[in-house]
Motif scaffolding. Structure first.
Motif, PDB file in Angstrom:
ATOM      1  N   MET A   1     -20.017  23.066  17.586  1.00 51.21           N
ATOM      2  CA  MET A   1     -19.126  22.580  18.534  1.00 51.21           C
ATOM      3  C   MET A   1     -19.167  23.233  19.939  1.00 51.21           C
ATOM      4  SD  MET A   1     -16.061  20.577  18.472  1.00 51.21           S
ATOM      5  CE  MET A   1     -14.493  20.401  19.170  1.00 51.21           C
ATOM      6  N   ALA A   2     -19.454  24.544  20.233  1.00 58.88           N
ATOM      7  CA  ALA A   2     -19.742  25.197  21.380  1.00 58.88           C
ATOM      8  C   ALA A   2     -21.150  24.687  21.967  1.00 58.88           C
ATOM      9  CB  ALA A   2     -19.807  26.638  21.037  1.00 58.88           C
ATOM     10  N   SER A   3     -21.893  24.286  21.030  1.00 55.48           N
ATOM     11  CA  SER A   3     -23.339  23.947  21.217  1.00 55.48           C
ATOM     12  C   SER A   3     -23.280  22.625  22.103  1.00 55.48           C
ATOM     13  CB  SER A   3     -24.119  23.968  20.227  1.00 55.48           C
ATOM     14  OG  SER A   3     -25.532  23.241  20.540  1.00 55.48           O
ATOM     15  N   MET A   4     -22.341  21.658  21.387  1.00 54.44           N
ATOM     16  CA  MET A   4     -22.087  20.456  22.085  1.00 54.44           C
ATOM     17  C   MET A   4     -21.592  20.570  23.533  1.00 54.44           C
ATOM     18  SD  MET A   4     -20.720  17.950  18.942  1.00 54.44           S
ATOM     19  CE  MET A   4     -20.599  16.415  20.000  1.00 54.44           C
ATOM     20  N   ARG A   5     -20.730  21.411  23.748  1.00 53.98           N
ATOM     21  CA  ARG A   5     -20.173  21.640  24.866  1.00 53.98           C
ATOM     22  C   ARG A   5     -21.088  22.033  25.951  1.00 53.98           C
ATOM     23  NH1 ARG A   5     -14.863  25.007  23.714  1.00 53.98           N
ATOM     24  NH2 ARG A   5     -15.598  24.842  21.788  1.00 53.98           N
ATOM     25  N   ASP A   6     -21.958  23.017  25.594  1.00 53.95           N
ATOM     26  CA  ASP A   6     -23.036  23.715  26.192  1.00 53.95           C
ATOM     27  C   ASP A   6     -23.931  22.843  26.560  1.00 53.95           C
ATOM     28  OD1 ASP A   6     -21.846  26.217  26.041  1.00 53.95           O
ATOM     29  OD2 ASP A   6     -23.160  26.916  24.320  1.00 53.95           O
ATOM     30  N   ASP A   7     -24.326  21.609  25.886  1.00 52.99           N
ATOM     31  CA  ASP A   7     -25.333  20.589  25.988  1.00 52.99           C
ATOM     32  C   ASP A   7     -24.971  19.969  27.070  1.00 52.99           C
ATOM     33  OD1 ASP A   7     -27.074  21.792  24.119  1.00 52.99           O
ATOM     34  OD2 ASP A   7     -26.631  20.302  22.499  1.00 52.99           O
ATOM     35  N   ARG A   8     -23.663  19.387  26.967  1.00 57.68           N
ATOM     36  CA  ARG A   8     -22.925  18.383  28.029  1.00 57.68           C
ATOM     37  C   ARG A   8     -22.705  18.969  29.405  1.00 57.68           C
ATOM     38  NH1 ARG A   8     -17.543  16.675  25.076  1.00 57.68           N
ATOM     39  NH2 ARG A   8     -18.137  18.382  23.788  1.00 57.68           N
ATOM     40  N   ALA A   9     -22.324  20.565  29.186  1.00 61.58           N
ATOM     41  CA  ALA A   9     -22.390  20.973  30.570  1.00 61.58           C
ATOM     42  C   ALA A   9     -23.547  21.200  31.181  1.00 61.58           C
ATOM     43  CB  ALA A   9     -21.924  22.398  30.378  1.00 61.58           C
ATOM     44  N   ARG A  10     -24.671  21.499  30.550  1.00 63.11           N
ATOM     45  CA  ARG A  10     -26.042  21.390  31.005  1.00 63.11           C
ATOM     46  C   ARG A  10     -26.384  20.041  31.567  1.00 63.11           C
ATOM     47  NH1 ARG A  10     -27.318  24.730  26.049  1.00 63.11           N
ATOM     48  NH2 ARG A  10     -27.746  26.594  26.855  1.00 63.11           N
ATOM     49  N   ALA A  11     -26.162  19.036  30.816  1.00 62.00           N
ATOM     50  CA  ALA A  11     -26.527  17.768  31.142  1.00 62.00           C
ATOM     51  C   ALA A  11     -25.760  17.433  32.652  1.00 62.00           C
ATOM     52  CB  ALA A  11     -26.260  16.655  30.212  1.00 62.00           C
ATOM     53  N   ARG A  12     -24.469  17.418  32.548  1.00 66.46           N
ATOM     54  CA  ARG A  12     -23.851  17.418  33.838  1.00 66.46           C
ATOM     55  C   ARG A  12     -24.202  18.286  34.935  1.00 66.46           C
ATOM     56  NH1 ARG A  12     -18.915  19.065  36.562  1.00 66.46           N
ATOM     57  NH2 ARG A  12     -18.072  17.446  37.628  1.00 66.46           N
ATOM     58  N   ALA A  13     -24.480  19.524  34.512  1.00 70.45           N
ATOM     59  CA  ALA A  13     -25.449  20.313  35.786  1.00 70.45           C
ATOM     60  C   ALA A  13     -26.626  19.743  36.465  1.00 70.45           C
ATOM     61  CB  ALA A  13     -25.507  21.818  35.310  1.00 70.45           C
ATOM     62  N   ARG A  14     -27.343  19.198  35.197  1.00 70.93           N
ATOM     63  CA  ARG A  14     -28.607  18.479  35.773  1.00 70.93           C
ATOM     64  C   ARG A  14     -28.401  17.349  36.649  1.00 70.93           C
ATOM     65  NH1 ARG A  14     -30.455  19.909  30.516  1.00 70.93           N
ATOM     66  NH2 ARG A  14     -29.834  17.956  29.678  1.00 70.93           N
ATOM     67  N   ASP A  15     -27.352  16.555  36.274  1.00 74.65           N
ATOM     68  CA  ASP A  15     -27.163  15.479  36.819  1.00 74.65           C
ATOM     69  C   ASP A  15     -26.620  15.612  38.274  1.00 74.65           C
ATOM     70  OD1 ASP A  15     -27.824  13.693  34.702  1.00 74.65           O
ATOM     71  OD2 ASP A  15     -25.864  13.451  34.180  1.00 74.65           O
ATOM     72  N   LEU A  16     -25.846  16.624  38.460  1.00 73.04           N
ATOM     73  CA  LEU A  16     -25.233  17.049  39.810  1.00 73.04           C
ATOM     74  C   LEU A  16     -26.341  17.449  40.609  1.00 73.04           C
ATOM     75  CD1 LEU A  16     -21.992  18.848  38.798  1.00 73.04           C
ATOM     76  CD2 LEU A  16     -22.150  16.677  39.887  1.00 73.04           C
ATOM     77  N   LEU A  17     -27.495  18.431  40.045  1.00 75.90           N
ATOM     78  CA  LEU A  17     -28.291  18.824  40.978  1.00 75.90           C
ATOM     79  C   LEU A  17     -29.406  17.878  41.355  1.00 75.90           C
ATOM     80  CD1 LEU A  17     -29.656  21.422  41.692  1.00 75.90           C
ATOM     81  CD2 LEU A  17     -30.888  21.735  39.551  1.00 75.90           C
ATOM     82  N   ALA A  18     -29.508  16.887  40.493  1.00 73.53           N
ATOM     83  CA  ALA A  18     -30.375  15.756  40.891  1.00 73.53           C
ATOM     84  C   ALA A  18     -29.806  14.931  41.977  1.00 73.53           C
ATOM     85  CB  ALA A  18     -30.761  14.812  39.552  1.00 73.53           C
ATOM     86  N   VAL A  19     -28.513  14.773  41.909  1.00 70.91           N
ATOM     87  CA  VAL A  19     -27.928  13.858  43.161  1.00 70.91           C
ATOM     88  C   VAL A  19     -28.038  14.983  44.520  1.00 70.91           C
ATOM     89  CG1 VAL A  19     -25.500  13.238  43.898  1.00 70.91           C
ATOM     90  CG2 VAL A  19     -26.365  12.745  41.652  1.00 70.91           C
ATOM     91  N   ALA A  20     -27.821  16.186  44.232  1.00 71.25           N
ATOM     92  CA  ALA A  20     -27.547  17.016  45.570  1.00 71.25           C
ATOM     93  C   ALA A  20     -29.147  17.237  45.914  1.00 71.25           C
ATOM     94  CB  ALA A  20     -27.001  18.396  44.984  1.00 71.25           C
ATOM     95  N   TYR A  21     -30.109  17.498  45.112  1.00 67.12           N
ATOM     96  CA  TYR A  21     -31.253  17.982  45.475  1.00 67.12           C
ATOM     97  C   TYR A  21     -32.321  16.994  44.834  1.00 67.12           C
ATOM     98  CZ  TYR A  21     -28.917  22.010  47.350  1.00 67.12           C
ATOM     99  OH  TYR A  21     -28.250  22.724  48.179  1.00 67.12           O
ATOM    100  N   PRO A  22     -32.611  15.839  45.309  1.00 70.29           N
ATOM    101  CA  PRO A  22     -33.532  15.037  44.286  1.00 70.29           C
ATOM    102  C   PRO A  22     -34.953  15.678  44.339  1.00 70.29           C
ATOM    103  CG  PRO A  22     -32.753  13.925  46.550  1.00 70.29           C
ATOM    104  CD  PRO A  22     -32.120  15.315  46.499  1.00 70.29           C
ATOM    105  N   ILE A  23     -35.509  15.279  43.258  1.00 74.50           N
ATOM    106  CA  ILE A  23     -36.979  15.859  43.152  1.00 74.50           C
ATOM    107  C   ILE A  23     -38.082  15.472  44.224  1.00 74.50           C
ATOM    108  CG2 ILE A  23     -38.931  15.819  41.489  1.00 74.50           C
ATOM    109  CD1 ILE A  23     -36.998  15.595  39.264  1.00 74.50           C
ATOM    110  N   PRO A  24     -38.557  16.480  44.950  1.00 69.90           N
ATOM    111  CA  PRO A  24     -39.664  15.923  45.863  1.00 69.90           C
ATOM    112  C   PRO A  24     -40.766  15.620  45.221  1.00 69.90           C
ATOM    113  CG  PRO A  24     -39.652  18.368  45.429  1.00 69.90           C
ATOM    114  CD  PRO A  24     -38.371  18.025  44.828  1.00 69.90           C
ATOM    115  N   ASP A  25     -41.369  14.608  46.079  1.00 68.57           N
ATOM    116  CA  ASP A  25     -42.746  14.035  45.479  1.00 68.57           C
ATOM    117  C   ASP A  25     -43.799  14.486  46.254  1.00 68.57           C
ATOM    118  OD1 ASP A  25     -44.190  11.988  44.242  1.00 68.57           O
ATOM    119  OD2 ASP A  25     -44.095  10.510  45.886  1.00 68.57           O
ATOM    120  N   ASP A  26     -44.129  15.792  46.116  1.00 64.98           N
ATOM    121  CA  ASP A  26     -45.405  16.282  46.465  1.00 64.98           C
ATOM    122  C   ASP A  26     -46.133  17.157  45.067  1.00 64.98           C
ATOM    123  OD1 ASP A  26     -44.689  18.884  46.109  1.00 64.98           O
ATOM    124  OD2 ASP A  26     -43.899  19.190  47.955  1.00 64.98           O
ATOM    125  N   VAL A  27     -47.562  17.169  45.385  1.00 69.29           N
ATOM    126  CA  VAL A  27     -48.038  17.810  44.424  1.00 69.29           C
ATOM    127  C   VAL A  27     -48.066  19.245  43.958  1.00 69.29           C
ATOM    128  CG1 VAL A  27     -50.655  18.405  43.843  1.00 69.29           C
ATOM    129  CG2 VAL A  27     -50.190  16.287  45.185  1.00 69.29           C
TER     130      VAL A  27
END
Length: 86
Positions: A1-27
């Protein structure tokens, strides 16, 4: 159960990070991303090798990501300094 919460928290953090800092397109970004993946895979391999020992996988992954971050920021500072010198 705690693992599911951790996974959801990580996914949410990744989504927020992607919105705030989009992936740069450089080599350089893609090279550093691959390096980070290699570090994480190596950390997981070492963790699997040392099952039952004091080293935790989270510690290994954290150490690997710290190394990638140090590399990234040292390169970013060097790049900024070289651009400033021009």
């Amino acid at each position: 159960m705690a693992s599911m919460r951790d996974d959801r928290a990580r996914a949410r953090a990744r989504d927020l990070l992607a919105v705030a800092y989009p992936i740069p397109d450089d080599v350089e970004f893609h090279r550093l991303r691959e390096l980070a993946i290699e570090y994480i895979q190596e950390a997981e391999r070492l963790e699997a090798e040392h099952i039952g020992r004091a080293i935790e996988s989270e510690e290994l992954i954290s150490a690997a990501l710290d190394a990638v971050a140090r590399d990234y920021f040292s390169r970013a500072v060097a790049r900024a300094a070289s651009q400033k010198a021009r």
